[in-house]
Each structure stands twice: as C-alpha cells, then as structure tokens.
Design a protein around this motif. Structure first.
Motif, short mmCIF file in Angstrom:
data_model
loop_
_atom_site.label_atom_id
_atom_site.label_comp_id
_atom_site.label_asym_id
_atom_site.label_seq_id
_atom_site.Cartn_x
_atom_site.Cartn_y
_atom_site.Cartn_z
N LEU A 53 -3.72 1.75 19.15
CA LEU A 53 -3.55 3.38 18.02
C LEU A 53 -1.55 2.89 18.22
O LEU A 53 -1.22 3.57 17.55
CB LEU A 53 -4.01 3.98 19.09
N TRP A 54 -0.97 2.30 18.93
CA TRP A 54 0.77 2.56 19.02
C TRP A 54 0.52 2.15 17.63
O TRP A 54 1.91 1.50 16.81
CB TRP A 54 0.70 1.69 20.21
N LEU A 55 -0.51 1.08 16.60
CA LEU A 55 -0.13 0.00 15.89
C LEU A 55 0.58 0.69 14.68
O LEU A 55 1.54 1.01 13.59
CB LEU A 55 -0.61 -0.43 14.96
N VAL A 56 -0.27 2.15 14.09
CA VAL A 56 0.00 3.26 13.51
C VAL A 56 1.52 3.96 13.08
O VAL A 56 2.00 3.63 12.54
CB VAL A 56 -1.34 4.12 13.87
N LEU A 81 0.88 -1.32 -0.25
CA LEU A 81 0.08 0.40 0.02
C LEU A 81 0.74 1.53 0.44
O LEU A 81 1.06 2.81 -0.79
CB LEU A 81 -0.90 0.12 1.18
N ALA A 82 2.10 0.96 0.50
CA ALA A 82 2.67 2.37 0.47
C ALA A 82 3.45 2.70 -0.13
O ALA A 82 3.77 3.79 -1.04
CB ALA A 82 4.16 1.97 1.57
N ASP A 83 4.00 1.74 -0.71
CA ASP A 83 4.45 1.58 -2.14
C ASP A 83 3.76 2.31 -3.23
O ASP A 83 3.89 3.20 -4.31
CB ASP A 83 5.05 -0.38 -2.67
N VAL A 120 -0.88 4.32 5.20
CA VAL A 120 -0.85 3.44 6.10
C VAL A 120 -1.63 3.97 6.91
O VAL A 120 -1.64 3.29 8.12
CB VAL A 120 0.83 3.24 6.31
N THR A 121 -1.60 5.51 7.59
CA THR A 121 -2.55 5.84 8.37
C THR A 121 -3.20 5.28 8.69
O THR A 121 -4.35 5.20 9.55
CB THR A 121 -1.86 7.50 8.94
N ILE A 122 -4.54 5.67 7.59
CA ILE A 122 -5.63 5.12 7.19
C ILE A 122 -5.77 3.60 7.29
O ILE A 122 -7.63 3.63 8.09
CB ILE A 122 -6.19 5.94 5.81
N TYR A 123 -4.96 3.38 6.74
CA TYR A 123 -5.27 2.26 7.11
C TYR A 123 -4.47 0.69 8.53
O TYR A 123 -5.28 0.50 8.56
CB TYR A 123 -3.51 1.38 5.89
N GLY A 124 -3.82 1.88 8.72
CA GLY A 124 -3.86 1.11 10.68
C GLY A 124 -5.24 1.85 11.40
O GLY A 124 -5.29 1.08 12.15
#
Length: 274
Positions: free
Chosen positions: A202-205, A150-152, A187-191
C-alpha cells in the motif's frame, strides 16, 4: 478542440503501446532519442535561441545520446552507468531544490546559455529514464506513464467541472486546487486497484501521490517558461495538445526521479527487477 485532443491522444497511446512492446531496446532508444531532440528544439524556441544556437543545443543533446548508447559497446562500459546516474541526479536535484524556489519567485531567467544547458540536462535525463525503465520492465514504464497521464486528465476535467480556487494564477490561470485534488483522487483509486490486483504494498499509493506532485511541478515550470516567452504552446506538432514539451512536461521530473530511486535501491541490495 476536445475531439481533436481525444483523437490525438488515442493515436499517441496506440503508437506508444506498439513501440514499447514491439520495438527492440535499441529501436526504443533511438525513437525516444528522436522525440527528445524535438523536445530540445521546442525548449530552444521557448528561451528564444536563434537558429544557430538551437542547432547547437540539439547537436549537443544528440551527442550525449550517441555517447551513452556507444559506451556499452566499448571498454568504457562501466562509465555508462556513472554518466546516467550523474544526469539523473542533476535532474532530481533541480526538481527537489531549484524548481520550487523558481516557481515561488516566478522570476524570468535571462541567461540563455544557462537555460540551454538546463534543457539539455533535463531532457537528456528524461530520455535516459525512458530507456532505463523500459529495460527494467516495459510494464513499469507504462505504469508510470499511465499515472502521470491519468493525473493530468483527472486534473483537467476536475478543474473544468469544480475549479474555483486557482493553484498558480500568475503562472497557469487554468490550474486549480480542485484539479489537483481530482488528480490525487484518480491516482489513489488507480494505485488501490494495482495494490489489490497485483498485491503490491500500500506504500505504492503515497509514492504515486509524489509522482502527481512532481508532474504538476513540471507542468508549472513549462507554463512559467511559456508565459515568460509569450507563447501559449511549446509547439504545434500535436493537434489539440500543442508541442512535445506540452505533452511530456509531467514526465521530465518524474521519470528520472523514479529511475534514480530504483537504481539506488538496486545498489543498496534490493531486488528491483522482480
């Protein structure tokens, strides 16, 4: 080009999902070892090894894989874990300490033997991480792969649309800071969705932000090697994507780091298997 890239991506994703969820652990290990050997062949091509040298590097990598797989069936089984942790640690140390310096100096490494050993160690560690994360939970592996992919993709499209400021013009002219921000935003939205739907911390983000940073570092290191070798792609195996290394460069730093982190948490007494 975009159409070819999309078609190849769809085929890759389909094959990945089928193999991850339908193949046994042994089959998954063998399939991913085969892919790793193809990546090592491309690495050997990037550092300009001759045919005999390339064959030797591939054989050495295959022997590491066979030894790791075989140890679990012998009285030396405890040493399998130590071997895996050693390779994961070497890989992590490289990406934390050596890779940033290398990218900062942008110097070509002319020592082919050292570069060959580096390729064997990094790609072997990536293979171990693929097998290890799959063994913990196939969904964990898919989640990590999805994050990097996703990031790529977000970096690619954000860079194409908004890119103005070059990230590393002498290494990879196409990469921009806008692309990096696009990757982090996606990735923030995904997390955030994962945290909301699965009730993760939320530490996952911020953890996913680190995954993005190191995946970009992996991309840049491979780009630096290609530029120094005078090549556009690491290979031609994947239409629209280049070679195996072009597709997995973001996974080479991130997968070993994640498995090593999980392993250390496990040995510290945390339950990482859910």
């Amino acid at each position: 080009m975009l159409r070819t890239r999309v078609i190849t991506a769809i085929l890759l994703v389909t094959g990945l999902l089928l193999t991850v969820f339908l193949a046994s652990k042994q089959v998954w290990a063998i399939v991913t070892l085969g892919i790793s050997l193809l990546a090592v062949m491309e690495w050997a091509h990037l550092i300009k090894l001759n045919r005999t040298q390339s064959f030797t590097v591939v054989v050495m990598t295959a022997l590491i894989g066979v030894c790791v797989l075989s140890l679990q069936y012998t009285v030396l089984a405890p040493y399998q874990t130590y071997t895996e942790l050693a390779l994961l640690s070497i890989s992590t140390l490289f990406w934390l300490v050596i890779a940033p310096v290398w990218l900062g100096q942008r110097k070509a490494c002319q020592h082919r033997f050292m570069m060959a050993i580096l390729g064997i160690l990094l790609i072997s560690a990536t293979w171990i991480a693929l097998v290890g994360l799959h063994e913990i939970n196939p969904w964990l592996l898919i989640g990590v792969i999805a994050t990097v992919s996703l990031a790529d993709s977000a970096a690619y499209f954000a860079g194409k649309r908004f890119g103005r400021h070059k990230l590393a013009p002498t290494i990879s002219p196409g990469k921009t800071w806008e692309g990096v921000l696009g990757a982090l935003a996606a990735v923030t939205i995904y997390g955030g969705l994962l945290c909301y739907c699965q009730q993760f911390s939320l530490w996952l983000v911020p953890a996913l932000w680190l995954v993005v940073v190191f995946s970009i570092m992996g991309d840049l290191v491979e780009s630096l090697m290609k530029r120094q070798a005078g090549l556009k792609d690491s290979g031609q195996l994947l239409p629209g994507h280049g070679g195996i290394l072009d597709r997995i460069d973001g996974f080479i730093p991130t997968l070993p780091m994640i498995l090593l982190s999980i392993s250390l948490l496990h040995f510290s007494g945390f339950n990482v298997h859910g």
